[in-house]
Design a protein around this motif. Structure first.
Motif, short mmCIF file in Angstrom:
data_model
loop_
_atom_site.label_atom_id
_atom_site.label_comp_id
_atom_site.label_asym_id
_atom_site.label_seq_id
_atom_site.Cartn_x
_atom_site.Cartn_y
_atom_site.Cartn_z
N TYR A 1 0.81 -1.22 0.00
CA TYR A 1 0.00 0.00 0.00
C TYR A 1 0.84 1.26 0.00
CZ TYR A 1 -3.51 -3.43 0.59
OH TYR A 1 -4.30 -4.54 0.39
N ASN A 2 2.13 1.09 -0.23
CA ASN A 2 3.01 2.23 -0.41
C ASN A 2 3.22 2.44 -1.90
OD1 ASN A 2 4.86 4.28 -0.23
ND2 ASN A 2 6.48 3.03 0.68
N ALA A 3 2.16 2.85 -2.58
CA ALA A 3 2.24 3.04 -4.02
C ALA A 3 2.81 4.44 -4.31
CB ALA A 3 0.85 2.91 -4.64
N PRO A 4 3.53 4.60 -5.40
CA PRO A 4 3.84 3.58 -6.42
C PRO A 4 5.15 2.82 -6.15
CG PRO A 4 4.57 5.72 -7.19
CD PRO A 4 3.96 5.95 -5.83
N ALA A 5 5.75 3.06 -4.96
CA ALA A 5 7.06 2.46 -4.69
C ALA A 5 7.02 0.93 -4.73
CB ALA A 5 7.58 2.93 -3.34
N ALA A 6 5.87 0.34 -4.42
CA ALA A 6 5.78 -1.13 -4.40
C ALA A 6 5.78 -1.72 -5.79
CB ALA A 6 4.53 -1.56 -3.65
N GLY A 7 5.66 -0.89 -6.80
CA GLY A 7 5.64 -1.41 -8.17
C GLY A 7 4.27 -1.89 -8.57
N ASP A 8 4.22 -2.75 -9.57
CA ASP A 8 2.96 -3.22 -10.13
C ASP A 8 2.39 -4.36 -9.28
OD1 ASP A 8 3.17 -1.42 -12.21
OD2 ASP A 8 4.17 -2.84 -13.55
N LEU A 9 1.12 -4.24 -8.94
CA LEU A 9 0.44 -5.23 -8.10
C LEU A 9 -0.86 -5.65 -8.76
CD1 LEU A 9 0.81 -3.33 -4.69
CD2 LEU A 9 2.29 -5.15 -5.54
N GLY A 10 -1.06 -6.93 -8.92
CA GLY A 10 -2.33 -7.46 -9.42
C GLY A 10 -2.55 -7.26 -10.90
N PRO A 11 -1.67 -7.82 -11.77
CA PRO A 11 -1.90 -7.69 -13.20
C PRO A 11 -3.25 -8.26 -13.61
CG PRO A 11 -0.21 -9.34 -12.76
CD PRO A 11 -0.48 -8.64 -11.48
N GLU A 12 -4.03 -7.46 -14.31
CA GLU A 12 -5.39 -7.83 -14.67
C GLU A 12 -5.55 -7.96 -16.18
OE1 GLU A 12 -9.68 -8.24 -13.77
OE2 GLU A 12 -7.96 -8.15 -12.44
#
Length: 963
Positions: free
Chosen positions: A918-929
């Motif tokens: 939940y530290n976006a966008p530092a966490a990168g891409d989450l949950g490719p849809e």
């Protein structure tokens, strides 16, 4: 489940967990595995700013714009990607007046958006816009349009209308699933005329009343009180290249519908069947290497060919889908010894590394290079013995006596190598081990010796000057434990692997410890030493690995008393080959003992300083003790579990399995040592020639590719444990794509899985909560433990065939894979356990973590990595499939040019696990849809691109694809 519904669930979870303190990771690297023949390089990312704001994406080549569905705000963002490293928002389409968008497609300057109504059970809409976001027209379609696509000829737009229920029972609505066919007008006049009456709706009403027949086919019809037309829920659509047929995934129903677009009718429903997770490991294919080059001519004029392969490592894939390996020879072609005399057919032979490729589609081998191994001074190595102290081959530090084909002694080579294993370090250098000393060799990438490590005491035993600690003497650096010099003659180190920066070498057979142990006593011993070597400190430790070494069952049954090879696996463990010398067809399969064990050092005792113990009134070393005796003196051996029984898996046609590699998709590769085809020869010392002994049939080097099916079924076992279980998996595909080869249509599916959980009905249950049939599951109590199957989510709608409340079978949701099918529903390929194996190797500390947490193993009980999005595209002359993993993140790439023999290419995960999700966008891409392939001819860069929309992070990333 609709994408909008998923967004709401994800948002709720995000709120609930936002304040939770998640553990920090020591690994702060963005995960990107070796890309092999196709590299995915991130170019730029657009951040839409919130969960659910980036789901499905479409591209318009003429304007170089992306269109991004944002279900949270009921908008479609229009992005300018002329500079793909810096995508920028141009404007926004607001769909709120019609509802929430689920999907978008673009063609010829027309943007089509699938929009669900509120409530979702009402008919939805397709709204058409120009590429600036100006509304052209909207028409009504079926309930909950979940995916939209243009036909290849551009004549129509299709929507998969999922028709999810609001719930089951009184007061709830369950609309019919359907597919809408909307004609696309060609001019402004026709656009004005377009109306709801022009929309054709394909329903499944023709199957109402045929529930029993469909269930017998394997199609799931199970919503309480639902008709077939209500129960079938279209999820995703692909259309054939000629625009005649559409194939629609019916995810919850574990089926695919074939629709004739001209008539607007359903031709067929294709049941996809079930994946059997109880399946044992099996040999997918074996390949004989028949055309091997000449390595020399003997003094008697006889030609010898390359062979004697005694180690194996996997090096990726080529740009044309071939598998790359490196193996190596042992000391060279030699005959069986007579007493202490070992005949060398080519005494000057140089041991070498052998790089080759295998085309799995054709079975063709290509020899790429032979790297002749050199001493540190650049002189070639030989395979000749190092030290000859006497003809007593039981003497520590003593080698056999090398002789040539005339029976005359050969020279000695103080650095001579009988190499038996290979491990590739991060810098590309090679660690290898040999049987003579035993010793560990470290070679540069070019094959030049960096250092040779030998047992302490070697120089003194040979009467040579003893080097200072850490310095090289005539034979090398004395850095290994002295006790391993007491190896059984010609059974030194046989396997080598690297784990966490340390080198591990396995002695082939039990050591002669104490030195008074006879060969007859050694035959019955089972304990082999594992030496750990730290290259940074030169520190060593030793552990005991206990082989099975079962007693022979017949006169010609050779004992399985040897280690064949070892390979490192994720999580700090090893795979270890235990082998005999038997092989089909000469030996009955029941006499063949060749097994691969999974082993871990966790908790094993360092035996380095242990001497003799008195057990049962007798003094014994740990090398001699039984498992019970080791326990009595407090020694814990290496833990092992059976991984593959090779005869049962179909790999029993070779005698000496001495090469084992773990491929980048988790499959195993094995190769045999064929002894250069001269193991059984009769030598005439008078002429310097040899003949093949009666009954001896020289082997070919044979490469076997093994699949190890299974899944990790528990989030409470604190381990990566991908293995077979008595469970069936439903494929339940989400995305689908299609392509043609000649007249054959192939379908590609991402097998996500989904369960129905609505008011009035929830189908999932933990295995531990079910009552298992005692006949089908006699070990139910053990299976239902949390660390085994107890935590696995399964459906309650299947498995209790007679309705007695006892489950005879278990069915879990999703296939954790992607599959390729012919258009008639026959499966031609499934990736099996690849995805879990690959992600385990890529980032074991966060194996099966979810997209909204970093908890190790958290998704193992529930669909694992969860493949959802899918795109297929051609780069150069090769066709690739790209599969997005919704939970752990990232994209799997496979070369599917030959759909019957796909080749895993690489795994790219643009997620940083060291950062809180939940530290976006530092966490990168989450949950490719949503995944979208952009052809090179349409791309702003002139190179093909892959676009990935990520639901949880709300980001869209553009990747450059390069071969």
């Amino acid at each position: 489940m609709s994408r909008a519904s998923r967004s709401c669930v994800a948002a709720a979870v995000a709120v609930a967990l936002f304040n939770c303190a998640l553990p920090a990771s020591a690994d702060d690297a963005v995960q990107q595995a070796d890309e092999g023949s196709l590299k995915l390089t991130p170019l730029g990312t657009y951040d839409a700013g919130e969960v659910g704001s980036a789901e499905i994406v479409a591209f318009d080549a003429s304007t170089q714009r992306l269109f991004l569905v944002n279900a949270q705000t009921s908008t479609v963002d229009i992005l300018d990607v002329r500079n793909p490293s810096s995508p920028t928002k141009v404007t926004t389409i607001n769909t709120a007046v019609l509802g929430s968008p689920n999907s978008v497609a673009v063609r010829d300057g027309v943007v089509a958006v699938a929009i669900q109504s509120d409530p979702k059970t009402d008919p939805g809409h397709v709204a058409f816009y120009d590429t600036d976001g100006v509304l052209i027209k909207a028409v009504q379609v079926g309930a909950l349009p979940d995916m939209i696509t243009f036909t290849p000829d551009g004549s129509s737009v299709l929507t998969a209308n999922e028709g999810e229920p609001s719930g089951y029972g009184a007061g709830h609505v369950d609309p019919e699933g359907s597919v809408s066919i909307v004609p696309v007008p060609r001019n402004s006049i026709d656009w004005k005329k377009l109306s709801d009456s022009d929309v054709r709706t394909v329903t499944f009403q023709q199957f109402n009343g045929k529930e029993a027949k469909l269930r017998a086919q394997g199609i799931r019809i199970y919503g309480p009180g639902a008709s077939v037309a209500q129960d079938l829920e279209p999820e995703y659509i692909t259309v054939t290249e000629d625009s005649r047929l559409a194939y629609v995934t019916l995810q919850e129903n574990n089926a695919i519908a074939e629709i004739d677009l001209k008539t607007g009718t359903v031709n067929n429903l294709l049941a996809l069947g079930y994946k059997d997770y109880s399946e044992l490991p099996f040999t997918a294919s074996t390949y004989e290497w028949n055309k091997l080059p000449v390595i020399g001519t003997t003094v008697g004029g006889q030609t010898l060919h390359l062979g004697g392969f005694s180690g194996l490592a996997f090096e990726g894939t080529t740009s044309d889908g071939k598998l790359k390996f490196i193996t190596h020879t042992d000391r060279g072609p030699n005959g069986e010894p007579t007493g202490a005399l070992r005949p060398f057919l080519l005494p000057e032979f140089t041991p070498r590394l052998v790089r080759f490729t295998l085309d799995p589609a054709t079975g063709n081998f290509d020899l790429l290079e032979q790297i002749l191994l050199q001493q540190a001074n650049g002189q070639p190595l030989t395979g000749l013995p190092n030290i000859v102290l006497s003809t007593d081959t039981n003497l520590p530090y003593n080698d056999e006596v090398g002789v040539d084909l005339f029976g005359q002694p050969t020279a000695l080579d103080p650095q001579g190598a009988d190499l038996e294993g290979i491990a590739i370090d991060q810098d590309g250098s090679f660690w290898m081990c040999d049987e003579y000393r035993p010793a560990i060799y470290h070679f540069s990438r070019a094959g030049k010796l960096i250092e040779r490590l030998i047992p302490i005491g070697t120089h003194a035993a040979a009467g040579k000057p003893v080097p200072a600690p850490g310095q090289a003497g005539e034979y090398g650096v004395e850095a290994l434990p002295a006790v391993i010099a007491q190896r059984r003659q010609n059974r030194g180190m046989e396997g080598i692997a690297i784990q966490n920066g340390k080198v591990y070498a396995f002695v082939q057979s039990p050591a002669r410890n104490p030195t008074t142990v006879t060969n007859a006593q050694l035959n019955a011993m089972k304990n082999v030493r594992v030496v750990e070597y730290d290259p940074n400190t030169r520190a060593t430790r030793q552990f005991l690995y206990i082989m099975d070494n079962p007693a022979s069952v017949s006169a010609d049954d050779t004992r399985a008393d040897k280690i064949g090879d070892v390979a490192a696996v994720p999580g700090g463990g090893f795979l270890v080959v235990e082998r005999d010398d038997d092989a089909l067809p000469a030996d009955p399969i029941e006499t063949i003992t060749k097994k691969i064990y999974a082993a871990k050092l966790d908790g094993a005792t360092d035996i380095s300083s242990l001497g003799l113990f008195t057990v049962g009134g007798v003094q014994k070393s740990v090398d001699q003790m039984t498992a019970a005796e080791l326990t009595s003196v407090g020694v814990v051996p290496v833990k092992k579990t059976l991984h593959v029984d090779l005869p049962s898996a179909g790999y029993a046609s070779v005698q000496k399995i001495e090469g084992l590699a773990v491929m980048n998709n988790g499959q195993l590769a094995l190769i045999n040592d064929n002894d250069f085809g001269v193991a059984g020869i009769v030598i005439d010392n008078a002429t310097g020639t040899f003949t093949i002994a009666p009954g001896y049939v020289p082997e070919k080097p044979t490469l076997g590719l093994l699949k190890v099916p299974g899944l990790d079924a528990s989030d409470r076992d604190s381990a990566i444990n991908i293995r077979n279980w008595p469970v069936f998996g439903m494929y339940q595909p989400d995305s689908i794509a299609s392509f043609n080869i000649g007249k054959i249509t192939y379908l590609v599916t991402a097998n996500e899985g989904d369960a129905r959980d609505w008011p009035g009905f929830a189908e999932e249950s933990r295995v531990s909560a079910l009552t298992l049939d005692p006949v089908a599951f006699p070990n139910a109590a053990d299976l239902q433990k949390a660390g085994n199957l107890g935590r696995l989510n399964v459906t309650k709608t299947l498995g209790d065939a007679n309705g007695d409340g006892l489950y005879e079978k278990l069915y879990t949701l999703g296939g954790r894979s992607f599959s390729i099918w012919k258009a008639n529903g026959i499966q031609v390929f499934d990736s099996g356990s690849d995805f879990e194996c690959i992600t385990a190797a890529s980032n074991p500390a966060f194996f099966n973590a979810s997209n909204d947490d970093r908890t190790f193993d958290s998704r193992s009980d529930n669909k694992g990595p969860e493949p959802e999005g899918l795109a297929v595209g051609t780069v150069g002359e090769r066709r690739y499939a790209f599969i997005g993993l919704e939970r752990t993140g990232g994209v799997m790439t496979y070369d599917i040019t030959n759909p019957h023999v796909p080749v895993f290419v690489g795994y790219t995960n643009n997620r940083d696990f060291s950062v809180d999700p939940y530290n976006a966008p530092a966490a990168g891409d989450l949950g490719p849809e949503g995944l979208l392939f952009i052809d090179a001819k349409d791309s702003p860069t002139g190179l093909p691109l892959l676009v990935v929309a990520n639901e949880i992070s709300g980001t869209v990333t553009l990747y450059k694809l390069e071969r």
